[in-house]
Each structure stands twice: as C-alpha cells, then as structure tokens.
Design a protein around this motif. Sequence first.
Motif, PDB file in Angstrom:
ATOM      1  N   UNK A 185       1.676   7.095  44.235  1.00 24.22           N
ATOM      2  CA  UNK A 185       2.520   7.211  45.416  1.00 24.22           C
ATOM      3  C   UNK A 185       1.627   7.367  46.640  1.00 24.22           C
ATOM      4  N   UNK A 186       1.865   6.559  47.654  1.00 27.12           N
ATOM      5  CA  UNK A 186       1.063   6.668  48.873  1.00 27.12           C
ATOM      6  C   UNK A 186       1.561   7.776  49.787  1.00 27.12           C
ATOM      7  N   UNK A 187       2.842   8.146  49.667  1.00 26.20           N
ATOM      8  CA  UNK A 187       3.456   9.149  50.547  1.00 26.20           C
ATOM      9  C   UNK A 187       4.873   8.720  50.879  1.00 26.20           C
ATOM     10  N   UNK A 188       5.371   9.105  52.029  1.00 25.71           N
ATOM     11  CA  UNK A 188       6.755   8.756  52.363  1.00 25.71           C
ATOM     12  C   UNK A 188       6.924   7.258  52.562  1.00 25.71           C
ATOM     13  N   UNK A 189       8.062   6.750  52.078  1.00 30.01           N
ATOM     14  CA  UNK A 189       8.486   5.399  52.393  1.00 30.01           C
ATOM     15  C   UNK A 189       9.545   5.508  53.479  1.00 30.01           C
ATOM     16  N   UNK A 238      -4.798   9.133  40.106  1.00 33.37           N
ATOM     17  CA  UNK A 238      -3.353   8.963  40.235  1.00 33.37           C
ATOM     18  C   UNK A 238      -2.692  10.225  40.787  1.00 33.37           C
ATOM     19  N   UNK A 239      -1.652  10.028  41.574  1.00 31.21           N
ATOM     20  CA  UNK A 239      -0.944  11.145  42.191  1.00 31.21           C
ATOM     21  C   UNK A 239       0.483  10.721  42.484  1.00 31.21           C
ATOM     22  N   UNK A 240       1.364  11.704  42.524  1.00 34.35           N
ATOM     23  CA  UNK A 240       2.764  11.439  42.842  1.00 34.35           C
ATOM     24  C   UNK A 240       3.282  12.513  43.782  1.00 34.35           C
ATOM     25  N   UNK A 241       4.333  12.156  44.490  1.00 34.96           N
ATOM     26  CA  UNK A 241       4.961  13.109  45.403  1.00 34.96           C
ATOM     27  C   UNK A 241       6.449  12.784  45.480  1.00 34.96           C
TER      28      UNK A 241
END
Length: 386
Positions: A185-189, A238-241
Amino acid sequence: MRVIGLMSGTSHDAIDAVGADIVLRDNTIQVRLVGQLSRVYPDELRSELIAALPPGAIDMATVCRLDTAIGQAFADAAAAAQREFFSGAADLVASHGQTVYHWVREGAVKGTLQLGQPAWIAERTGLPVVSDFRSRDIAAGGQGAPLVGLFDLLWLAGHRERAATLNIGGIANVTVTGDRPVAFDTGPGNALIDAAVELCTGGTERFDRSGARAARGKIDADMLETLLAEDYYRAPAPKTTGKELFNRSYLERVLDGRTPAADDILATVTALTARTIADALAPMRPTEVIASGGGTRNPTLMAMLGAYLGPTRLRTSDELGLPSAAKEATAFAVLGFLTAHGLAGSHPACTGASRAAILGSITPGAAGFALPDAPTTMPRRLTLAG
C-alpha cells in the motif's frame, strides 16, 4: 469453474460483482469475464458502517448487526450475478467481504476483520463460498494485503515492459513486476479526498465528482509538506495501511490552526495521493503504470499522477482488456478458484509471508463441497479471453 467474485473496498460505497469462466490448462489460468455489476449499499447500512470505522468505537451488538446486514447485501449481489451472468448455474462464490479493521502494530499486521457473513451468500445462492482470504496470509507472517499481487504477477507474466499495477480505492496499492516483485500500500487513495469532501460540506457530499473541486483549487505547499511528513511513507515494503490511519480525524489534526479554502484542501489531498504513489514507485523505475479502481474516474487525480510520474507511461487496465471497475472482484474470483483447487493464492515476496498459503475458509453450498483434483504445480501465467 463459473465463479462469482465479490468485492467492496475501503471506499465502502458499493459491492462489485463479476462473473468469470475460469479454466486452468497446463500452467495457464484462462479467465473470461461474463459480466459485471455493482450494488450500492443502502444509505442506512452505509452510514452505520462508516460510523463503526476508526476512530469510531462500537459494541459487539453493532458488529453482529453489520456482519449480518453486509452478508445479506453481498448475498443480494451474488444472487443477481448468478441470475444475470450464469442463468442460475454458477459453481462458486468468492467473497472478499467488507474490511472494517486492519490491525497494524509497528509495521507488522496482527490481524484483520472483514464482515459479511458468508452463510447468507451460501443460503441465498446454494453455492459454496470462499471468504476470509486475508487471515491465512497474516497467520503465515504476511501483511494480508495487497492480495491482488499474485493475480498481477500471473497476469503480466511475459509482459515486455517493467510494469507496475496500481489500484486506487480508499487506499492505493501497487504491484511491481520483475525479478524481485513487490506489492504494498502506498498510502491514501481516495480516503483523504473523501474525508476532505465530507469535512468541507458538513457531510452533504461524499466525494469530489470528476475531481472538479480539486481542479478549481490550489495546492497548499505547506500543508502538503506536513502531510508528506507522515512516517508511513518511509517505512519499507511490504507494508499495508488503511482508514485506521488515514481518516477524517487524521485530516482534522493536520488542518488544526490552518484555514485554507475548501477547494484548496481538495487540491492538496489529491496531490498527496498522486505524489505518494509516484514517490513509492520511483525507486523501482517501472516503465509503465497500469491503473484501476475508482480513482481512475477522477481526471484531476490522474492528471496530477501523470505529471508526478514524468516519463513513466500511465494507462488503465481497460486498455489491456480488464475493466478498471472489475479488476479487484476478478482477482478475488481467481483467488477463490485457486483455493477451491487447493492452490496457494499469495506470493510471499508481495505480502512478506514466510510461505505461500492456500487462502480463505470454505462455506459449503446446498450440495456440500468437494475439492476438485488438485493440479500438481502452480500456474505461471494468466490470460484474459475476449
């Protein structure tokens, strides 16, 4: 298999359903999309769902009501897809459910919760249902997201470009192909864009239609730099938010003491989404970005993203034969198919898990459920039939 894929993302606005004829032949999964539809959540259910999301606090009675009502809404969508796409004769439903909480602590995912009780789907359609896809990957040490990574790697296997796929929902996520694939996840969409609309309109509007308000506004450079200071953007993949972090309260904290015009706020958070996607992809130097999701319908966001990406080509999945609005539901239809055949649906390089895992839980249909004969090897590519 004739599979119905169901998905509702972090924008919490509607349930997307696809019908897919899926065949595994030799080492290739062949997918033919039969149709797609979308069912908007009833206003009362959506309002209760949004109120339950972080930073809201709810009791277990509300969790039970939501699990039931969301399950019934998913069952309605599945029944419509079964009737419209397969004349009532499908084989399997793959239901992602509705994410309400993704438990991340110090960069590690400890658990996840998707509501939408699959028993309602199985009872309504008579079909077996694969659900709760994310938990198994988390139990294997992974982030549980983005699970679309394996689908993307199979779909783009042999693609001549060094491609990155991008889905812009409430949260934006990417998969980058190559010898060392990665997904995160890059951050907010759309999450902060929608939060800004709600904040600026007192809740009378839900989203910035066609990016019109952002197009009228000016980017507040100081506010953008404050937003970019968020630690998440510098965490390794890898990361998620999720909306546990990027929500209206988050935006209100950033705005504390600031008085920009409403359209300037929209322009700034739209630029944040575009900038953080481009910054996240820059070290991997893809030659093209293939976008899907609701954010592709925001021309202001797409124009900003194209500018930040520079020479990297930006296109949509529609150009490759996969409707942007149907991509995630299609991906989960494929993951359900893999589960039904006893095959792994995750890629450790994409989620950070210790191993690839067979995903989900199976709720039997009216006739029960028997696993088909399992292939001896994992597929190595995926093709989309016209």
